[in-house]
Design a protein around this motif. Structure first.
Motif, PDB file in Angstrom:
ATOM      1  N   ALA A  30      -3.018  44.194  17.393  1.00  0.00           N
ATOM      2  CA  ALA A  30      -3.304  45.580  17.816  1.00  0.00           C
ATOM      3  C   ALA A  30      -2.083  46.196  18.479  1.00  0.00           C
ATOM      4  CB  ALA A  30      -4.510  45.610  18.754  1.00  0.00           C
ATOM      5  N   TYR A  37      -4.187  43.199  24.152  1.00  0.00           N
ATOM      6  CA  TYR A  37      -4.347  43.572  22.738  1.00  0.00           C
ATOM      7  C   TYR A  37      -3.596  42.617  21.808  1.00  0.00           C
ATOM      8  CZ  TYR A  37      -6.032  48.259  24.222  1.00  0.00           C
ATOM      9  OH  TYR A  37      -6.710  49.323  24.773  1.00  0.00           O
ATOM     10  N   ARG A  43     -11.229  46.780  13.082  1.00  0.00           N
ATOM     11  CA  ARG A  43     -11.172  48.251  13.079  1.00  0.00           C
ATOM     12  C   ARG A  43      -9.724  48.736  12.963  1.00  0.00           C
ATOM     13  NH1 ARG A  43     -14.297  49.176  17.187  1.00  0.00           N
ATOM     14  NH2 ARG A  43     -12.786  48.409  18.680  1.00  0.00           N
ATOM     15  N   ASP A  44      -8.884  48.284  13.891  1.00  0.00           N
ATOM     16  CA  ASP A  44      -7.480  48.711  13.867  1.00  0.00           C
ATOM     17  C   ASP A  44      -6.830  48.289  12.555  1.00  0.00           C
ATOM     18  OD1 ASP A  44      -8.442  48.419  16.578  1.00  0.00           O
ATOM     19  OD2 ASP A  44      -6.396  48.502  17.332  1.00  0.00           O
ATOM     20  N   TRP A 166     -15.045  52.169  21.311  1.00  0.00           N
ATOM     21  CA  TRP A 166     -14.229  52.075  22.531  1.00  0.00           C
ATOM     22  C   TRP A 166     -14.653  50.892  23.377  1.00  0.00           C
ATOM     23  CZ3 TRP A 166     -11.135  54.728  20.098  1.00  0.00           C
ATOM     24  CH2 TRP A 166     -11.441  55.953  19.527  1.00  0.00           C
ATOM     25  N   GLU A 167     -15.447  50.005  22.802  1.00  0.00           N
ATOM     26  CA  GLU A 167     -15.869  48.750  23.424  1.00  0.00           C
ATOM     27  C   GLU A 167     -16.689  49.018  24.686  1.00  0.00           C
ATOM     28  OE1 GLU A 167     -13.293  46.269  21.724  1.00  0.00           O
ATOM     29  OE2 GLU A 167     -11.449  47.358  22.145  1.00  0.00           O
ATOM     30  N   TYR A 274     -10.771  55.268  31.079  1.00  0.00           N
ATOM     31  CA  TYR A 274      -9.827  54.185  30.755  1.00  0.00           C
ATOM     32  C   TYR A 274      -8.391  54.714  30.859  1.00  0.00           C
ATOM     33  CZ  TYR A 274      -7.772  50.391  27.886  1.00  0.00           C
ATOM     34  OH  TYR A 274      -7.012  49.339  27.412  1.00  0.00           O
ATOM     35  N   TRP A 280      -5.384  60.745  23.240  1.00  0.00           N
ATOM     36  CA  TRP A 280      -4.892  59.602  22.453  1.00  0.00           C
ATOM     37  C   TRP A 280      -4.083  60.105  21.256  1.00  0.00           C
ATOM     38  CZ3 TRP A 280      -7.641  54.336  21.872  1.00  0.00           C
ATOM     39  CH2 TRP A 280      -8.070  53.878  23.123  1.00  0.00           C
ATOM     40  N   GLU A 319      -0.824  54.204  22.838  1.00  0.00           N
ATOM     41  CA  GLU A 319      -2.262  54.455  22.694  1.00  0.00           C
ATOM     42  C   GLU A 319      -2.610  55.830  23.238  1.00  0.00           C
ATOM     43  OE1 GLU A 319      -5.133  52.749  25.656  1.00  0.00           O
ATOM     44  OE2 GLU A 319      -5.745  51.585  23.882  1.00  0.00           O
ATOM     45  N   LEU A 345       1.144  51.039  19.652  1.00  0.00           N
ATOM     46  CA  LEU A 345      -0.187  50.634  19.207  1.00  0.00           C
ATOM     47  C   LEU A 345      -0.187  50.818  17.689  1.00  0.00           C
ATOM     48  CD1 LEU A 345      -3.099  49.881  20.401  1.00  0.00           C
ATOM     49  CD2 LEU A 345      -3.669  52.268  19.916  1.00  0.00           C
ATOM     50  N   TRP A 347      -2.468  51.040  15.354  1.00  0.00           N
ATOM     51  CA  TRP A 347      -3.277  52.036  14.642  1.00  0.00           C
ATOM     52  C   TRP A 347      -2.965  53.472  15.040  1.00  0.00           C
ATOM     53  CZ3 TRP A 347      -9.051  53.453  15.081  1.00  0.00           C
ATOM     54  CH2 TRP A 347      -9.582  53.251  16.343  1.00  0.00           C
TER      55      TRP A 347
HETATM   56  C1  BGC Z   1      -9.926  50.593  22.010  1.00  0.00           C
HETATM   57  C2  BGC Z   1     -10.367  50.067  20.684  1.00  0.00           C
HETATM   58  C3  BGC Z   1      -9.213  49.371  19.968  1.00  0.00           C
HETATM   59  C4  BGC Z   1      -8.543  48.367  20.882  1.00  0.00           C
HETATM   60  C5  BGC Z   1      -7.304  47.768  20.289  1.00  0.00           C
HETATM   61  C6  BGC Z   1      -9.301  49.469  22.808  1.00  0.00           C
HETATM   62  O1  BGC Z   1      -8.951  49.924  24.037  1.00  0.00           O
HETATM   63  O2  BGC Z   1     -11.026  51.102  22.726  1.00  0.00           O
HETATM   64  O3  BGC Z   1     -10.841  51.108  19.881  1.00  0.00           O
HETATM   65  O4  BGC Z   1      -9.722  48.744  18.835  1.00  0.00           O
HETATM   66  O5  BGC Z   1      -8.191  48.976  22.081  1.00  0.00           O
HETATM   67  O6  BGC Z   1      -6.415  48.755  19.871  1.00  0.00           O
END
Ligand code: BGC
Length: 365
Positions: A30, A37, A43-44, A166-167, A274, A280, A319, A345, A347
């Motif tokens: 990531a 990360y 997802r990414d 966003w976990e 966060y 972003w 990010e 980052l 992605w």
């Molecule tokens: C984000 C996720 C992402 C991850 C890694 C997290 O903070 O909320 O969407 O997959 O970071 O990039």
């Protein structure tokens, strides 16, 4: 920060960052220099693969898809167990479910200290969608077992509450998660020529239309009337809803009006804390990608301008940028907790490449 960098330079730097961030296993990290990360998220990774395909680097995305297929097949016993539990109506705990991220070698991480909010379903759907796109709808035999498994897993589990993009909010369903699942099931139905998966995808979409629309706009989830920038995925790239659909248009209008920072970057959602909840880069580029695909030149060029104005040293995309927090005290709190924000980052770069490419959202016919 520089405004003189050209979009082409950032695309070129993005291709380097993504290629350098691809492990020999095929996994995309990531972020290479942010400890939290140092894992590969489906997802990414799905968006990195879409970007590499769009940029004419299919060997990179092929390696990622092979890695992902290997990872999913390695989870077969667990998937069979989960499907059995769900079919028998037994209680499932989040940590029974598959994780959202794996080590670069493809194993579930060993939990040390606080567990990551790992139960997220969207990555498996996004992966199926990205694979469908990579293969141009023609399944190769090597991918069949993993596609079948991922599709069965999603078909069995799509109703479960899980953590979101966003976990966060692990006790509920999320529109963007359901969208990724529907897109993944549609993809799998085409790849496998299995109409029952297409029916399940329609069931998921019907559920979204029935429970995730408030006042004519898609919202974060059945229990949350806020708008979330990840809702863009419903149309770009997933093509589940036409961009001209009034509900989609209202959603994009809400994202633009409610989630734009003063300088024009895009926030995840209102109330995000966060790292302070700043705009972003990947979300701004995602809206710009949508705008480009839908012929909104002004939107596209302002998104591009904003991203180019917020490039870090060396042409990297982080990010988030830290100068427009929704909740200023949380900037320092997170800096103290996890250090500087993830930069680069992968992605973020993927979304910028997609915005700059000819890649369009999927049109299903
Ligand atoms: C984000 C996720 C992402 C991850 C890694 C997290 O903070 O909320 O969407 O997959 O970071 O990039």
């Amino acid at each position: 920060m520089t405004t003189t960098t050209s979009a082409q330079d950032i695309v070129a730097e993005g291709l380097r960052v993504i290629a350098d961030g691809q492990a020999p296993s095929g996994a995309y990290v990531a972020s290479p220099n942010f400890a939290e990360y140092n894992f590969a998220w489906l997802r990414d990774g799905a968006y990195c693969a879409l970007a590499m395909d769009a940029a004419g680097r299919p060997e990179s995305s092929r390696a990622f898809h092979r890695w992902a297929a290997m990872v999913i097949e390695a989870q077969r016993p667990r998937i069979e167990k989960i499907i059995g539990l769900i079919e028998r109506g037994e209680t499932i705990r989040g940590d029974d479910m598959l994780p959202t991220r794996y080590t670069l070698l493809g194993q579930p991480e060993v939990v040390v200290g606080e567990a990551w909010p790992n139960f997220q379903l969207d990555g498996y759907g996004s992966w199926l969608f990205a694979l469908f796109s990579h293969l141009d709808a023609q399944l190769l035999p090597e991918f069949r077992p993993a596609v079948e498994l991922a599709a069965r897993y999603l078909s069995a589990s799509w109703r479960l509450p899980c953590f979101d993009y966003w976990e966060e909010e692990g006790d509920r369903q999320h529109t963007s998660t359901l969208a990724a699942i529907a897109a993944g099931l549609r993809s799998a139905s085409r790849l496998l020529d299995d109409t029952s998966l297409a029916s399940t995808a329609e069931e998921v979409l019907d559920y979204v239309r029935a429970h995730c629309v408030v006042d004519g706009s898609f919202v974060k989830g059945p229990q949350d009337p806020r708008v979330d920038a990840s809702l863009i995925s419903l149309t770009v790239p997933f093509g589940l809803v036409d961009a001209s659909d009034p509900v989609m248009r209202a959603t994009i209008a809400r994202i633009r009006s409610e989630l734009s920072s003063p300088s024009g970057g895009i926030y995840r959602y209102r109330g995000d804390t966060y790292y302070g909840g700043n705009p972003w880069l990947l979300l701004t580029a995602w809206l710009g990608w949508h705008d480009r695909v839908t012929g909104n030149e002004e939107g596209f060029s302002s998104a591009r301008h904003w991203v180019l104005s917020n490039v870090s040293d060396g042409g990297r995309l982080a990010e988030q940028v830290l100068h427009e927090p929704q909740s200023a005290p949380f900037v320092q709190e997170w800096l103290d907790r996890w250090g500087p924000v993830a930069d680069p980052l992968l992605w973020s770069h993927a979304k910028f490449i997609l915005m700059e490419s000819e890649a369009v959202g999927r049109v299903w016919n």
